[in-house]
Design a protein around this motif. Structure first.
Motif, PDB file in Angstrom:
ATOM      1  N   THR A  20      45.350  46.909  30.535  1.00 49.94           N
ATOM      2  CA  THR A  20      46.641  47.323  29.987  1.00 49.94           C
ATOM      3  C   THR A  20      46.653  47.049  28.492  1.00 49.94           C
ATOM      4  N   VAL A  21      47.305  47.939  27.772  1.00 54.37           N
ATOM      5  CA  VAL A  21      47.410  47.843  26.318  1.00 54.37           C
ATOM      6  C   VAL A  21      48.885  47.912  25.949  1.00 54.37           C
ATOM      7  N   ASP A  44      54.516  45.175  34.867  1.00 57.51           N
ATOM      8  CA  ASP A  44      54.086  45.170  36.266  1.00 57.51           C
ATOM      9  C   ASP A  44      53.753  46.577  36.751  1.00 57.51           C
ATOM     10  N   ARG A  45      54.546  47.553  36.352  1.00 60.23           N
ATOM     11  CA  ARG A  45      54.279  48.941  36.765  1.00 60.23           C
ATOM     12  C   ARG A  45      52.998  49.455  36.112  1.00 60.23           C
ATOM     13  N   ALA A  46      52.740  49.103  34.866  1.00 56.59           N
ATOM     14  CA  ALA A  46      51.500  49.503  34.199  1.00 56.59           C
ATOM     15  C   ALA A  46      50.303  48.863  34.897  1.00 56.59           C
ATOM     16  N   ARG A  47      50.440  47.609  35.322  1.00 51.57           N
ATOM     17  CA  ARG A  47      49.355  46.948  36.059  1.00 51.57           C
ATOM     18  C   ARG A  47      49.113  47.623  37.404  1.00 51.57           C
ATOM     19  N   SER A  48      50.185  48.035  38.073  1.00 49.56           N
ATOM     20  CA  SER A  48      50.004  48.720  39.359  1.00 49.56           C
ATOM     21  C   SER A  48      49.394  50.109  39.155  1.00 49.56           C
ATOM     22  N   ASP A  49      49.701  50.783  38.039  1.00 52.39           N
ATOM     23  CA  ASP A  49      49.034  52.052  37.704  1.00 52.39           C
ATOM     24  C   ASP A  49      47.533  51.822  37.555  1.00 52.39           C
ATOM     25  N   ALA A  50      47.154  50.731  36.876  1.00 57.72           N
ATOM     26  CA  ALA A  50      45.738  50.407  36.674  1.00 57.72           C
ATOM     27  C   ALA A  50      45.057  50.120  37.999  1.00 57.72           C
ATOM     28  N   GLU A  51      45.707  49.360  38.865  1.00 54.99           N
ATOM     29  CA  GLU A  51      45.125  49.027  40.164  1.00 54.99           C
ATOM     30  C   GLU A  51      44.988  50.279  41.032  1.00 54.99           C
ATOM     31  N   GLU A  52      45.970  51.156  40.968  1.00 54.92           N
ATOM     32  CA  GLU A  52      45.898  52.409  41.723  1.00 54.92           C
ATOM     33  C   GLU A  52      44.727  53.263  41.239  1.00 54.92           C
TER      34      GLU A  52
END
Length: 57
Positions: A20-21, A44-52
């Motif tokens: 994430t940046v 948190d949503r950006a982290r979940s985008d990365a995990e997805e």
């Protein structure tokens, strides 16, 4: 069979390790493969985008 020189070896595709940046009040997930998620105010949503991306790529 012939030996390959390092210059002749096929390129290795980048691994999918998104990070994430932060830019201002927004956070974006990005990956070495060139993928980029939408800018989010929620980290948190950006982290979940990365995990997805990591699990689907």
């Amino acid at each position: 069979m012939y030996d390959q020189h390092p210059a002749e070896a096929p390129p290795v595709p980048p691994a999918h390790e998104p990070t994430t940046v932060e830019r201002g009040s927004f956070c974006t997930a990005r990956c070495a493969c060139g993928w980029s998620g939408p800018a989010r105010r929620s980290r948190d949503r950006a982290r979940s985008d990365a995990e997805e991306h990591r699990t689907t790529a």
